[in-house]
Enzyme design. Structure first.
Site, PDB file in Angstrom:
ATOM      1  N   TYR A 190      44.247  79.520  63.730  1.00 18.85           N
ATOM      2  CA  TYR A 190      44.742  79.411  65.077  1.00 18.85           C
ATOM      3  C   TYR A 190      44.687  80.664  65.677  1.00 18.85           C
ATOM      4  O   TYR A 190      45.182  81.542  65.161  1.00 18.85           O
ATOM      5  CB  TYR A 190      46.355  78.741  64.870  1.00 18.85           C
ATOM      6  CG  TYR A 190      46.687  77.448  65.567  1.00 18.85           C
ATOM      7  CD1 TYR A 190      46.572  77.253  66.777  1.00 18.85           C
ATOM      8  CD2 TYR A 190      46.874  76.405  64.701  1.00 18.85           C
ATOM      9  CE1 TYR A 190      46.680  75.959  67.296  1.00 18.85           C
ATOM     10  CE2 TYR A 190      47.229  75.149  65.151  1.00 18.85           C
ATOM     11  CZ  TYR A 190      46.873  75.166  66.559  1.00 18.85           C
ATOM     12  OH  TYR A 190      47.235  73.662  67.141  1.00 18.85           O
ATOM     13  N   GLU A 215      45.616  80.875  69.579  1.00 22.20           N
ATOM     14  CA  GLU A 215      46.009  80.721  71.103  1.00 22.20           C
ATOM     15  C   GLU A 215      45.813  81.997  71.709  1.00 22.20           C
ATOM     16  O   GLU A 215      46.209  83.146  71.299  1.00 22.20           O
ATOM     17  CB  GLU A 215      47.311  80.111  71.260  1.00 22.20           C
ATOM     18  CG  GLU A 215      47.427  78.660  70.855  1.00 22.20           C
ATOM     19  CD  GLU A 215      48.562  77.770  71.074  1.00 22.20           C
ATOM     20  OE1 GLU A 215      49.769  78.732  71.378  1.00 22.20           O
ATOM     21  OE2 GLU A 215      48.667  76.724  70.937  1.00 22.20           O
ATOM     22  N   ASP A 223      27.811  71.743  87.892  1.00 20.64           N
ATOM     23  CA  ASP A 223      28.016  71.193  86.470  1.00 20.64           C
ATOM     24  C   ASP A 223      26.701  70.998  85.839  1.00 20.64           C
ATOM     25  O   ASP A 223      25.868  69.991  86.042  1.00 20.64           O
ATOM     26  CB  ASP A 223      28.904  69.833  86.589  1.00 20.64           C
ATOM     27  CG  ASP A 223      29.126  69.232  85.466  1.00 20.64           C
ATOM     28  OD1 ASP A 223      28.431  69.809  84.294  1.00 20.64           O
ATOM     29  OD2 ASP A 223      30.027  68.354  85.198  1.00 20.64           O
ATOM     30  N   THR A 253      28.412  71.409  79.271  1.00 20.66           N
ATOM     31  CA  THR A 253      28.709  71.321  77.735  1.00 20.66           C
ATOM     32  C   THR A 253      27.585  72.180  77.081  1.00 20.66           C
ATOM     33  O   THR A 253      26.828  72.613  77.466  1.00 20.66           O
ATOM     34  CB  THR A 253      28.374  70.035  77.461  1.00 20.66           C
ATOM     35  OG1 THR A 253      26.927  69.482  77.891  1.00 20.66           O
ATOM     36  CG2 THR A 253      29.276  68.733  78.236  1.00 20.66           C
ATOM     37  N   LYS A 281      24.150  69.367  74.608  1.00 20.14           N
ATOM     38  CA  LYS A 281      23.000  68.402  75.301  1.00 20.14           C
ATOM     39  C   LYS A 281      21.539  69.102  75.331  1.00 20.14           C
ATOM     40  O   LYS A 281      21.325  69.487  73.998  1.00 20.14           O
ATOM     41  CB  LYS A 281      23.284  68.188  76.741  1.00 20.14           C
ATOM     42  CG  LYS A 281      24.654  67.089  76.700  1.00 20.14           C
ATOM     43  CD  LYS A 281      25.135  66.670  78.199  1.00 20.14           C
ATOM     44  CE  LYS A 281      26.304  66.055  77.933  1.00 20.14           C
ATOM     45  NZ  LYS A 281      26.901  65.557  79.033  1.00 20.14           N
ATOM     46  N   ARG A 320      29.262  70.253  69.905  1.00 21.53           N
ATOM     47  CA  ARG A 320      30.263  69.488  70.760  1.00 21.53           C
ATOM     48  C   ARG A 320      31.092  70.356  71.403  1.00 21.53           C
ATOM     49  O   ARG A 320      32.053  70.638  70.694  1.00 21.53           O
ATOM     50  CB  ARG A 320      30.482  68.213  70.268  1.00 21.53           C
ATOM     51  CG  ARG A 320      29.689  67.271  69.688  1.00 21.53           C
ATOM     52  CD  ARG A 320      30.027  66.007  69.539  1.00 21.53           C
ATOM     53  NE  ARG A 320      29.904  65.395  70.993  1.00 21.53           N
ATOM     54  CZ  ARG A 320      28.757  64.771  71.256  1.00 21.53           C
ATOM     55  NH1 ARG A 320      27.913  64.665  70.603  1.00 21.53           N
ATOM     56  NH2 ARG A 320      28.629  64.192  72.360  1.00 21.53           N
TER      57      ARG A 320
HETATM   58  C1  LIG Z   1      28.286  65.279  79.595  1.00 23.12           C
HETATM   59  C2  LIG Z   1      28.780  65.482  80.834  1.00 23.12           C
HETATM   60  C3  LIG Z   1      30.044  65.924  81.232  1.00 23.12           C
HETATM   61  C4  LIG Z   1      31.222  65.630  79.892  1.00 23.12           C
HETATM   62  O1  LIG Z   1      30.915  66.250  78.927  1.00 23.12           O
HETATM   63  P1  LIG Z   1      31.632  65.592  77.560  1.00 23.12           P
HETATM   64  O2  LIG Z   1      31.781  66.651  76.364  1.00 23.12           O
HETATM   65  O3  LIG Z   1      31.413  64.176  77.086  1.00 23.12           O
HETATM   66  O4  LIG Z   1      33.298  65.408  77.860  1.00 23.12           O
HETATM   67  C5  LIG Z   1      30.525  66.455  82.331  1.00 23.12           C
HETATM   68  N1  LIG Z   1      29.645  66.504  83.231  1.00 23.12           N
HETATM   69  C6  LIG Z   1      28.298  66.137  83.203  1.00 23.12           C
HETATM   70  C7  LIG Z   1      27.554  66.478  84.177  1.00 23.12           C
HETATM   71  C8  LIG Z   1      27.956  65.550  82.040  1.00 23.12           C
HETATM   72  O5  LIG Z   1      26.646  65.516  81.920  1.00 23.12           O
END
Ligand SMILES: *Cc1c(COP(=O)(O)O)cnc(C)c1O
Length: 423
Positions: free
Chosen positions: A60, A62, A206, A232, A235, A241
């Site tokens: 932990y 925090e 994003d 994220t 991807k 993740r």
């Molecule tokens: C995948 C994605 C998210 C969210 O990601 P999670 O890990 O699935 O919550 C947010 N914004 C965009 C543009 C994404 O492609």
């Protein structure tokens, strides 16, 4: 030397929990045998998986580096600092927070940092390629906040920046999101920055889908245009993740406070470690080669599909992603995706801009090249994949299970020639 971080095969899971072990074996086999064309998926390296499965899950912590609420942070602080330093170096940003649990909570932290409930946010509508968390109505970001959604042009399927500017000036959002989940074209971050500046909004880029392309130099970077960047890590960046928030120094404090204690408790330290590993991998020369190949493969796959009469949203791609409008092929997205899965090609059905159908049975199919490129595939394999996709969709229209099984055999052969990395 014995493996210091034993993975699934030798941890004793097979004896302790045979049911779960069998499921993991089954999934591993599926990941080996089928070809994932889901543009948000990838294969992580064994190194990333080792870090994800490490003892850091026991701790932990925090707070932030040197500012924790629990003792025993001698190592954790170094791990988090390493991840932060690598994020700053790879993306060229002033500040990085590596604690968000995933992309959606990372985006919610941005709202928590800069908006009060009822304030206005502007983002791309989900059916146009945006993400749920950019203010779509079924997300709390669309119900707790006033949300204005922009579209793509009906004519060319791309963002019309004048239209976005007009809507922004009329509605004056405090936050402006760019980026999304089904955008096959490069995003003009400078154009978005101009719009945000005109209305004094904070621009958020994003880059969840394209972070790996940006790290590898295969897509322009939002740094210098968007003061807040969300991504994220699982991807195209090919990490665990998780998610990161990056920003200029000006917004660092607000974002950190929003993540912890605003929204989250203890960070997932094993994930932080794996993020550090993936960022190290992303800083290597091979990753540049990978990112360029992802884009080249997508372009070849797109051209080949168009030659076979497929109608692509925006008429092609300049990133890793292809959005197919299946209307001209006389099949819907869901039956097409199901048929492709039977043929060993995993994709997802998706709405297309101005879709007249509902998201659960839309007109489009979304595919992408990050995972098959991680398997080492190149242009020649993309031509083969286009053929298999075409044949599988024709087979689906004739309800020919035999034909789908025949394609599945060929796909399995191809998969065997390009083993999934990290398994
Ligand atoms: C995948 C994605 C998210 C969210 O990601 P999670 O890990 O699935 O919550 C947010 N914004 C965009 C543009 C994404 O492609």
């Amino acid at each position: 030397m014995p493996n210091q971080f034993p993975l699934i095969a030798d941890t004793g899971l097979s004896e302790k929990d045979p049911s779960l072990y069998a499921l993991l074996q089954e999934e591993e086999q599926r990941q080996r045998a089928k070809l994932p064309l889901i543009p948000s998926e990838n294969y992580v390296s064994r190194a990333v998986r080792e870090a994800t499965g490490s003892v850091l899950t026991n701790k932990y912590s925090e707070g932030y580096v040197n500012r924790r609420y629990y003792e025993g942070q001698q190592v954790i602080d170094k791990v988090e600092q390493l991840a932060v330093d690598r994020a700053k170096a790879v993306f060229g940003v002033d500040h990085a927070n590596v604690q968000p649990y995933s992309g959606s909570p990372a985006n919610l932290a941005i709202y928590a940092a800069f908006l009060k409930p009822g304030d206005t946010v502007m983002g791309m509508a989900l059916p146009m390629g945006g993400h749920l968390t950019h203010g779509w109505n079924v997300s709390v970001t669309g119900s707790w906040f006033k949300s204005v959604q922009y579209s793509v042009s009906r004519q060319h399927g791309r963002i019309d920046y004048d239209e976005v500017r007009g809507l922004a000036k009329q509605t004056r959002p405090k936050l402006l999101f760019c980026g999304g989940t089904a955008i096959p074209r490069q995003i003009d971050f400078a154009a978005f920055a101009d719009i945000a500046n005109e209305i004094d909004a904070i621009l958020v880029a994003d880059i969840a889908h394209i972070a790996g392309l940006i790290a590898g130099g295969a897509h322009p970077s939002p740094v210098g245009h968007a003061p807040v960047i969300s991504t994220t890590t699982h991807k195209t960046l090919r990490g665990p993740r998780g998610a990161m928030l990056m920003s200029t120094g000006e917004y660092a404090g607000a974002l950190d406070k929003a993540v912890f204690p605003g929204l989250q408790g203890g960070p997932h330290n094993h994930t932080t470690a794996a993020i550090a590993v993936c960022l190290h991998e992303a800083s290597q020369p091979e990753f540049k080669v990978y990112a360029q190949q992802v884009v080249r493969n997508a372009r070849v796959l797109a051209e080949e599909l168009m030659d076979r009469g497929f109608d692509l949203v925006s008429g092609g791609t300049d990133n890793h992603l292809i959005l197919i409008n299946l209307t001209s092929k006389d099949i819907l997205g869901k039956p097409a995706a199901k048929a492709l899965d039977k043929a060993g090609i995993v994709s997802n059905y998706n709405t297309i801009p101005y879709d007249t159908r509902k998201p659960f049975n839309p007109s489009g199919l979304r595919i992408g090249t990050p995972a098959v490129t991680s398997r080492g595939m190149g242009e020649a394999e993309m031509r083969l994949l286009a053929r298999y996709i075409d044949e599988a969709i024709e087979a689906a229209k004739r309800n020919s299970e035999i034909e789908l099984a025949r394609i599945a055999e060929q796909v399995a052969d191809l998969a065997e020639q390009f083993p999934a990395p990290g398994l």
